[in-house]
Design an enzyme around this catalytic site. Structure first.
Site, short mmCIF file in Angstrom:
data_model
loop_
_atom_site.label_atom_id
_atom_site.label_comp_id
_atom_site.label_asym_id
_atom_site.label_seq_id
_atom_site.Cartn_x
_atom_site.Cartn_y
_atom_site.Cartn_z
N ASP A 192 -4.56 28.85 -28.25
CA ASP A 192 -5.75 29.15 -27.45
C ASP A 192 -5.90 28.19 -26.27
O ASP A 192 -6.99 28.03 -25.73
CB ASP A 192 -7.02 29.18 -28.30
N GLU B 233 -7.10 24.53 -30.31
CA GLU B 233 -7.36 23.18 -29.82
C GLU B 233 -8.58 22.57 -30.52
O GLU B 233 -9.47 23.28 -30.98
CB GLU B 233 -7.59 23.19 -28.31
N ALA C 286 -14.93 31.37 -21.67
CA ALA C 286 -14.22 32.61 -21.34
C ALA C 286 -13.90 33.45 -22.57
O ALA C 286 -13.74 34.67 -22.47
CB ALA C 286 -12.93 32.29 -20.59
N ARG D 86 -22.96 31.08 -27.88
CA ARG D 86 -22.30 30.36 -28.97
C ARG D 86 -23.07 29.11 -29.38
O ARG D 86 -22.83 28.56 -30.46
CB ARG D 86 -20.86 30.02 -28.61
N GLY E 239 -8.46 30.03 -19.75
CA GLY E 239 -9.63 30.41 -18.98
C GLY E 239 -10.64 29.28 -19.04
O GLY E 239 -10.53 28.38 -19.89
#
Length: 207
Positions: A86, A35, A15, A142, A11
């Site tokens: 991911d 990652e 996302a 975040r 995404g």
């Protein structure tokens, strides 16, 4: 579906790929491949000047993801063990097609195919699709400093690029199952029922 599936969560930026893959790894008792993002030394420079730093940024990501997936083959896939990541390495083309131009883009494409054409492809892709407002809210939450000045137009284009990429992957890799999650209405972090529905579906696809 083979006995030990390779699952990738994908995404656009914000996302919730790492969050969802981490939750599924814990629930389904899967090893997880995450990652490298914040360790990329070119990120700050890239967001300040995309034209000057895009090639360095994309090459760093490509080489690191290639090494991670090469290790994944040895540690898990060749031994018949399921694993979740991911990201899908195809994301390198999604981003580079937008950030690179001319001969740099041509060179990058060549290097990408040399490195990745013989890598195993995911059996299952969980595609978290969300609109611009949803992604911006999650990015702000975040609080990564290098993402604060992100161009909204760049992010909107990335949303569209991801839609095109998933359609392309569906055509090119028909054996891969692509499960789309509506990130605007499905809150797998705050709503336990939403998450359990996703986990149950993934478990079903793995069987």
């Amino acid at each position: 579906m083979r006995q030990a599936p390779f699952i990738a969560v994908e995404g656009p930026i914000g996302a919730g790929k790492t969050t969802l893959s981490s939750m599924l790894a814990e629930t389904l008792h899967l090893p997880i491949i995450k990652e490298i993002v914040e360790e990329n030394p070119f990120l700050d420079k890239f967001y300040q000047n995309m034209d000057d730093w895009s090639f360095q940024l994309e090459m760093f990501f490509l080489c690191n993801r290639y090494k991670q997936l090469e290790d994944t083959i040895t540690q898990y896939i060749e031994k018949g063990k399921p694993v979740i990541s991911d990201y899908h390495i195809y994301k390198n083309l999604i981003f580079s097609e937008r950030t690179l131009k001319g001969t740099k883009r041509d060179k990058y494409r060549q290097i990408y195919h040399v490195l990745t054409d013989d890598l195993p492809k995911p059996d299952i892709i969980l595609y978290i699709r969300a609109d611009l407002d949803t992604l911006l809210a999650r990015i702000a939450k975040r609080g990564r400093s290098f993402e604060e000045g992100m161009d909204k137009a760049y992010l909107q284009q990335l949303i569209e690029d991801y839609d095109d990429a998933m359609s392309s992957l569906a055509a090119r890799e028909p054996s891969t199952i692509i499960m789309t999650i509506d990130g605007n209405t499905v809150d797998f972090v705050e709503n336990r029922m939403h998450y359990e529905e996703i986990a149950a579906k993934v478990k079903e696809l793995m069987e």
